[in-house]
Write an enzyme that holds these catalytic residues in place. Sequence first.
Site, short mmCIF file in Angstrom:
data_model
loop_
_atom_site.label_atom_id
_atom_site.label_comp_id
_atom_site.label_asym_id
_atom_site.label_seq_id
_atom_site.Cartn_x
_atom_site.Cartn_y
_atom_site.Cartn_z
N CYS A 305 0.86 -1.19 0.00
CA CYS A 305 0.00 0.00 0.00
C CYS A 305 0.89 1.23 0.00
CB CYS A 305 -0.96 -0.03 1.18
SG CYS A 305 -0.19 -0.16 2.80
N ARG A 310 -2.31 -0.73 5.57
CA ARG A 310 -3.53 -1.11 4.86
C ARG A 310 -3.36 -2.46 4.16
NH1 ARG A 310 -5.03 3.84 1.08
NH2 ARG A 310 -2.80 4.22 1.33
#
Length: 355
Positions: A305, A310
């Site tokens: 990410c 994330r």
Amino acid sequence: MSSPTPSTSAPDDADPGSGSGRWRRLGLIGAAIVAVVAVVAGIVAVSGGGDQAGRPAAAGTPIVEDNYSDVVVSTEWLAANLDDPSIRVIEVSTEPGVYERGHIPGAWNYNWTTDFVSTVNRDVVSREDFTALTRRSGIDPDTTVVLYGDKENWFAAWGAWVFNLYGHENVKLLDGGRVKWEAEGRTLDVGAPQPGQGSWEAGEADPNLRAFLPDVVEVARAAESGAETDTALVDIRGAAEFNGEIFAPEGFQETAVRAGHIPGAVNVTWSEAVADDGTFLPVDELRALYAEQGIDGSKPIVAYCRIGERASHTWFVLSQILGYDVQLYDGSWTEYGNTVGVPVVNNAGTVWGVA
């Protein structure tokens, strides 16, 4: 790693999760023979029962061979097992003060900006420091660790990756996380837990769970040349980040001098893997979601990410639930996009930080 500006919503809210069905599939029940599987399927179809994680099973639904019930627990299951001394509940939330305003009874608070990272050298927390942290929170080798947090368990999944990286064998996420627990009106506590000293010791970091810059550059150069790659890359950021329209979601300070994505990567936003209530999509929907982009477990996968957290949510879905071979590239775009001489795909035409 620095903390994002506090927000009440995840940065990918512009790319909400999708999926029409909300039924939960019955998880893996061992390496059973066909006859036993058939019997169990019949029982489920007749009784409408659930699995050990408390997931309801839809009558007549085929059994899907996955790891769901080994790594995900429901709010019902956790509520019924809060007094079990072999379970340690840990909250990992991003919004400051949310834990102090009330948390699941007995839950310990881990801060992702200090407890899971080495704050000076931009690395994962050291083996020694993680051992000390887990022992303070009463974790033994046979402890079942259940993590939960805000934002659809985004940072709780980061914690699950760190626990797995250092070899803890029984780590689960609470399906739906803090939002679902609160939405159901379940008990919250403001008291600090008082566990005894734990005895678990972190092992050497598992190299099979982590990718580094040279690994990713090798895949990127092969993809740029048009060669078949042995590794699949999944960029889990929002489409605007992936295409180079923005350098980072609004309010997030960690960025790179270039926008875009790694050559060969496909884009499946992390939030697409969850339903409206924050729970994971059914297993068959998860498989279909990634298979549409060619991610089917047929070859090793690297997820990334912007700063690594994330992508841990996607790492959890692909590796822990679906059982694929997945590494997390926690250096992610802030490392790759700031590296001199590496190939970049930029569909929006942004150059050197100027849109």
